[in-house]
Motif scaffolding. Structure first.
Motif, PDB file in Angstrom:
ATOM      1  N   ALA A  90      27.107  36.208  -9.379  1.00 13.15           N
ATOM      2  CA  ALA A  90      27.630  37.291  -8.464  1.00 13.15           C
ATOM      3  C   ALA A  90      29.077  36.841  -8.045  1.00 13.15           C
ATOM      4  CB  ALA A  90      26.653  37.834  -7.521  1.00 13.15           C
ATOM      5  N   ALA A  91      29.137  35.666  -7.558  1.00  9.18           N
ATOM      6  CA  ALA A  91      30.325  35.283  -6.743  1.00  9.18           C
ATOM      7  C   ALA A  91      31.501  35.206  -7.846  1.00  9.18           C
ATOM      8  CB  ALA A  91      30.180  33.435  -6.351  1.00  9.18           C
ATOM      9  N   LEU A  92      31.035  34.632  -9.241  1.00  8.82           N
ATOM     10  CA  LEU A  92      32.093  34.629 -10.215  1.00  8.82           C
ATOM     11  C   LEU A  92      32.668  36.084 -10.463  1.00  8.82           C
ATOM     12  CD1 LEU A  92      31.328  31.697 -10.257  1.00  8.82           C
ATOM     13  CD2 LEU A  92      31.585  31.797 -12.765  1.00  8.82           C
ATOM     14  N   ASP A  93      31.605  37.133 -10.663  1.00 10.49           N
ATOM     15  CA  ASP A  93      31.961  38.400 -10.734  1.00 10.49           C
ATOM     16  C   ASP A  93      32.788  38.878  -9.560  1.00 10.49           C
ATOM     17  OD1 ASP A  93      30.416  38.450 -12.937  1.00 10.49           O
ATOM     18  OD2 ASP A  93      28.674  39.379 -12.269  1.00 10.49           O
ATOM     19  N   ALA A  94      32.781  38.604  -8.596  1.00  7.58           N
ATOM     20  CA  ALA A  94      33.661  38.972  -7.450  1.00  7.58           C
ATOM     21  C   ALA A  94      34.996  38.301  -7.426  1.00  7.58           C
ATOM     22  CB  ALA A  94      32.753  39.082  -6.028  1.00  7.58           C
ATOM     23  N   GLY A  95      35.177  37.179  -8.179  1.00  5.97           N
ATOM     24  CA  GLY A  95      36.353  36.485  -8.064  1.00  5.97           C
ATOM     25  C   GLY A  95      36.465  35.448  -7.023  1.00  5.97           C
ATOM     26  N   GLU A 541      33.902  31.931  -0.467  1.00  6.45           N
ATOM     27  CA  GLU A 541      34.579  33.466  -0.672  1.00  6.45           C
ATOM     28  C   GLU A 541      35.910  32.997  -0.439  1.00  6.45           C
ATOM     29  OE1 GLU A 541      32.342  35.871   1.981  1.00  6.45           O
ATOM     30  OE2 GLU A 541      30.510  35.763   1.002  1.00  6.45           O
ATOM     31  N   ARG A 542      36.822  33.470  -1.349  1.00 12.30           N
ATOM     32  CA  ARG A 542      38.147  33.570  -1.089  1.00 12.30           C
ATOM     33  C   ARG A 542      38.777  34.998  -0.654  1.00 12.30           C
ATOM     34  NH1 ARG A 542      40.527  29.593  -3.982  1.00 12.30           N
ATOM     35  NH2 ARG A 542      39.329  28.431  -5.393  1.00 12.30           N
TER      36      ARG A 542
END
Length: 739
Positions: A90-95, A541-542
């Motif tokens: 999910a983190a990678l999907d959100a960038g 989280e970026r």
């Protein structure tokens, strides 16, 4: 400490992602705690997912992991494995960036560092604890650094976890360890690395001298020690935990015990060079240790097993001379490491004549650990293993030995064989310990059972839990088989409690081995332990401006070539230059990204009807082999596939006529044709996970099939159109794209 970046490139021409590894720790008595830092840098123009599988020592308990990205330091948390994977994806999907640390198998872990941006650096720091063993006056500490190639198929590892080797890789390695307690009084030496050591406030600081690399395990031997016991009591939640590492006296004289010894030596290709030379030296010392009352056989194995003699022979002068001649002629010329079948064959030698022991000399480089352990456990013969090489598979060999009541010794290529052989023969000739009894001063709420193989003069780690703080003495009695008197030892529990939670976490890890899965999971979550059921996860989280809009490109961090493995290079010098690539050696498949019509590939395949997608364990071997190529396809080609968009293109791809008729009916009902086709492909993609597709491929499928709202109502209807074999058709097409 100098941080030197690796300037070499991989065989694929890409900058090396791992810059180096640093290790710092302490050994207090028999308890080791080590902190290892891996430094990464993305030297490519795209965001990447760095994946690195690395070894841990046998029995080590991973205590925690942190990651520093830029100026932010983030701590990992332990969650159930499936939930950890979901958070990571999910983190990678959100960038965003994320780290996933997962267990990969026997003594192996995998770091997944996703969405490391172009030009960005990161440091991953993990910590582990390990209990060492006192064995007949010596203690051995091993810090594994490299995974040598292993024989067979790593069926228990996910595709992204399987380690590879790059002959051009060169990763700097530094290490510093503080020895405290009785170990400071012993003779300190390393057979694998040049070291320096200095006394500092009652401790000894050991450091590597010179430029070290991750091409061999670090070994530290401390000899000439008196018997040492470690006794610790600490808190365990609302209760208490006690650890008593007790050393019972060795038998005063076991020289009268005659042996029935079956020697089995690995002559597979991986033993070439330094390893087979070390094996010859060790076996000559073994033959010198036999007496005329002993009986012995000698066998060698690789892809097949060859028995120098067909039965156990008296160890007469003539027999020893004959076997010594066979040992002198040993070469690593028998192919693959078919260890299970070799052990099975040796177990059958003279089985009707009574009990015997097997002395196995090998590097242990096989993936078939579980089958090997099961076969050895059921044989009723003890296995004593001598692991040879700069990076032997210690976890495999120790599991086999401990399952049978035997023992293991590791032997580095430059290491003198005599001490290890003498310790092994002391165990072989000692009266067998039938069982051990432990007497705690207070009835415990739980205990960790002693191992099957116990030997006098060596450490037995005893652990137990209590509702109230235990006080007094704990005693252990080793009961030899027959009428021999038991061997006992007693130690007093300390009144002062340890402030460290490490002992409680080590005990929890040991307790899990015999608990039901649900209890294992609860205990792992309570003590934040990495297990087969749990993983560490970190999410960075970026800001919106920093988030990646593209999926990360996979960058697998390859292993260095283990020094001396397979006869390539040698450890005669402590810091050899990385060897050049072997002429004709297979390298990674190179693929140029290009636009591919998926339906054209589908149409070129031979379509045969079959059953619905089978479970992973039931996959036919050809399909399993094709699936192993999907990672390369996902990395090199996607998202450049042009998928079929019309029913005609699906027909060209080879869908069954009945399937087309069903889809045509949906179009006649008013659904747009391209949405019907896309929903059909999306339904097929759902089978990918059941067919064993890699995580990277599943991620690409998930992104590729982000269907518009108009497509969602079609999914249930389209699912009914799937014919037997449809899922296999698409998966075979995906595999063919990487050919």
């Amino acid at each position: 400490m100098t941080k030197t970046a690796a300037l070499l490139q991989s065989v694929e021409g890409e900058p090396l992602t791992l810059l180096g590894v640093e290790a710092r720790g302490t050994v207090d008595g028999l308890l080791t705690e080590l902190e290892v830092t891996q430094r990464y840098r993305n030297g490519t123009p795209v965001n990447i997912e760095a994946v690195y599988t690395f070894p841990l020592p046998f029995g080590a308990v991973l205590l925690g992991v942190d990651v520093r990205i830029g100026e932010r330091m983030l701590a990992g948390v332990v969650v159930e494995k499936v939930a950890a994977q979901a958070r990571y994806e999910a983190a990678l999907d959100a960038g965003n960036s994320a780290l996933l640390l997962e267990r990969a198998g026997d003594g192996l872990c995998t770091i997944n560092l996703g969405n490391l941006l172009a030009g960005e650096s990161a440091s991953v720091c993990y910590r582990y604890a390990q209990l060492l063993d006192f064995a007949q006056g010596s203690v051995r500490l091993t810090v594994p650094t490299v995974i040598a190639p292993r024989y067979g198929t790593p069926v228990e590892l996910a595709p992204h976890q399987v380690p590879s080797t790059d002959l051009r890789a060169a990763y700097p390695f530094s290490l510093e360890i503080m020895l405290r307690g009785a170990l400071c009084e012993g003779r300190i030496a390393s057979p694998t690395h040049p070291i320096t050591f200095a006394r500092d406030s009652g401790a000894v600081r050991v450091s590597l001298s010179g430029g070290a690399r991750l091409d061999r395990d670090f070994v530290l031997n401390v000899d000439e020690l008196p018997a040492e016991s470690l006794v610790v009591v600490g808190r365990d939640g609302d209760g208490y935990v006690a650890l008593a590492s007790v050393c019972a006296a060795a038998p005063s004289d076991a020289s009268g015990q005659s042996l029935r010894l079956k020697i089995l030596v690995d002559c597979s290709g991986s033993m070439g060079g330094d390893s087979i030379a070390a094996a010859r030296r060790a076996l000559h010392r073994v033959l010198e240790s036999l007496t005329p009352r002993d009986r012995v056989s000698l066998s060698r194995f690789g892809s097949s097993v060859v028995h120098a003699v067909q039965s156990l022979l008296p160890a007469s002068t003539g027999t020893i001379r004959r076997l010594a001649s066979s040992v002198a002629a040993l070469e690593a010329d028998l192919g693959g490491t078919e260890m299970e079948s070799a052990l099975s064959s040796v177990f059958e030698l003279d089985r009707e004549a009574g009990a015997a022991d097997v002395l196995l000399v090998t590097d242990g480089e096989t993936w078939a650990a579980d089958a090997l352990v099961a076969r050895a456990r059921n044989a009723g013969q003890r296995v004593f293993a001598i692991g040879i090489g700069s990076a032997p598979a210690e976890s495999v060999l120790r599991r086999v030995a401990e399952a049978t009541g035997g023992a293991s010794e590791m032997l580095a290529p430059r290491e003198a064989a005599e001490p290890a052989i003498l310790r092994m023969f002391a165990r072989l000739r000692a009266p067998r310990i039938a069982h051990a009894t432990v007497a705690w001063p207070t009835p415990p709420t739980w205990t960790v059972s002693p191992p099957v193989g116990i030997f006098g003069g060596e450490t037995v780690h005893l652990m137990a839990g209590f509702d109230t703080q235990p006080a007094g003495e704990v005693g252990v009695a080793l009961h030899p088989a027959g009428d021999s008197a038991p061997i006992g030892a007693r130690v007093r529990l300390p009144q002062e409690l340890s402030a460290s939670p490490t002992v409680a976490r080590i005990a929890a890890a040991r307790r899990m081995e015999r608990l039901p899965e649900a209890e294992q999971l609860a205990l792992a979550l309570r003590h934040s332990l990495l297990t087969a059921l749990t993983s560490f996860v970190v999410v960075h989280e970026r800001s919106a401006a920093e988030r990646s809009t593209e999926l990360p490109a996979l960058r697998t961090v390859a292993q260095m070539h283990a020094a001396g493995w397979g006869g390539v290079g040698s450890v005669r010098e402590f810091a050899p230059c990385p060897p050049p690539p072997m002429s004709g050696s297979p390298g990674p498949v190179r693929m140029d990204p290009k636009r591919v019509d998926m339906f054209a590939v589908l149409g070129s395949l031979s379509i045969a009807s079959g059953k619905h997608a089978p479970a992973a364990a039931d996959r036919p071997a050809p399909l399993a082999g094709l699936l192993r190529t999907l990672d390369r396809a996902a990395r090199a080609l996607w998202p450049d596939y042009r998928l079929p968009e019309t029913l005609d293109e699906l027909e060209q791809a080879g869908i069954p006529a009945a399937t087309r008729a069903w889809l045509e009916a949906l179009v006649r009902e008013g659904h747009e044709e391209r949405y019907v086709v896309r929903a059909y492909l999306e339904s097929l993609a759902a089978h990918a996970e059941h067919l064993g597709a890699s995580r990277q491929l599943l991620r690409r499928l998930r992104h590729l099939f982000r269907s518009p709202d108009d497509c969602r109502p079609l999914r249930a209807a389209v699912a009914l159109a799937l014919e037997p074999g449809d899922a296999r058709i698409v998966m075979r097409a995906l595999a063919a794209l990487s050919a």
